[in-house]
Design a protein around this motif. Structure first.
Motif, short mmCIF file in Angstrom:
data_model
loop_
_atom_site.label_atom_id
_atom_site.label_comp_id
_atom_site.label_asym_id
_atom_site.label_seq_id
_atom_site.Cartn_x
_atom_site.Cartn_y
_atom_site.Cartn_z
N THR A 1 -3.95 6.52 -2.05
CA THR A 1 -3.63 5.29 -1.41
C THR A 1 -3.72 4.28 -2.83
O THR A 1 -5.15 4.90 -3.54
CB THR A 1 -4.12 4.62 -0.57
OG1 THR A 1 -5.12 3.88 -0.85
CG2 THR A 1 -3.80 4.91 0.64
N THR B 1 1.08 4.94 0.17
CA THR B 1 0.70 6.49 0.18
C THR B 1 0.94 7.70 -0.68
O THR B 1 2.61 8.05 -0.40
CB THR B 1 0.52 7.55 1.54
OG1 THR B 1 -0.13 5.61 2.28
CG2 THR B 1 -0.54 8.54 1.69
N THR C 1 1.02 -0.77 -0.04
CA THR C 1 0.06 0.29 0.01
C THR C 1 1.14 1.00 0.03
O THR C 1 1.57 1.37 1.28
CB THR C 1 -0.99 -0.15 1.16
OG1 THR C 1 -1.88 -0.97 0.89
CG2 THR C 1 -1.39 1.42 1.33
N THR D 1 1.07 12.05 -1.54
CA THR D 1 0.15 13.26 -0.60
C THR D 1 0.76 13.99 -1.47
O THR D 1 2.26 14.56 -2.72
CB THR D 1 1.04 13.55 0.68
OG1 THR D 1 1.96 13.67 0.67
CG2 THR D 1 0.30 12.73 2.20
N GLN E 1 -4.41 13.46 -0.36
CA GLN E 1 -3.91 11.94 0.01
C GLN E 1 -4.56 11.04 -1.30
O GLN E 1 -5.86 11.30 -1.02
CB GLN E 1 -3.69 12.30 1.11
CG GLN E 1 -3.28 10.57 1.62
CD GLN E 1 -3.31 10.39 3.04
OE1 GLN E 1 -3.95 9.93 3.87
NE2 GLN E 1 -2.21 10.38 3.44
N PRO F 1 -6.63 4.08 -7.79
CA PRO F 1 -6.53 4.81 -6.76
C PRO F 1 -8.05 4.44 -5.60
O PRO F 1 -8.73 4.64 -6.16
CB PRO F 1 -6.00 6.05 -6.51
CG PRO F 1 -6.75 6.74 -8.45
CD PRO F 1 -6.46 5.40 -9.20
#
Length: 134
Positions: A58, A28, A26, A30, A56, A49
């Protein structure tokens, strides 16, 4: 007729910066303007996504050959490429170890040699524990 301007996304950070070649990590991302993101590409492989907020999102990394890949976020306003590449890392390979015996109670430090076991990828040390025979 009214028109509205949708700015392109801006990637500020990608964490973690690497994952396994098998995929499944996973990741992330930003930044700014991520709410309209339609895809994230790791090299030539695009994934869908999950939006967390406008700043944000993931994604789950795809399977990929060992090496580096550009990470590109595509949204309604355009696309942005992360400043660094995303690394795909092969699992470690053990090439040898030096302690063939140890104390019955365990606790013997045993250097293990191999590739891909960390940033220096040269060696690791493992403390063996005593496992009684059944």
């Amino acid at each position: 007729m009214a028109f509205s301007y949708v700015p392109p996304p801006v990637i500020l950070d990608v964490s973690p910066g690497s994952g396994p070649v098998a995929g499944g990590a996973t990741i992330t991302v930003t930044g700014r303007g991520l709410a309209t993101t339609t895809s994230v590409a790791f090299g030539a492989t695009a994934v869908t996504p999950t939006m967390v907020s406008d700043s944000q999102l993931t994604v789950v990394s795809p399977a990929h050959a060992t090496g580096e890949a550009a990470l590109v976020v595509t949204a309604l306003g355009g696309s942005d490429t992360a400043s660094g590449t995303f690394g795909f890392v092969a699992p470690p390979t053990v090439t040898g170890f030096s302690s063939l015996t140890g104390l019955p109670a365990g606790g013997t430090l045993t250097p293990i040699r191999g590739r891909g076991s960390g940033p220096s990828a040269d060696a690791a040390e493992v403390r063996l524990i005593h496992v009684p025979r059944l």
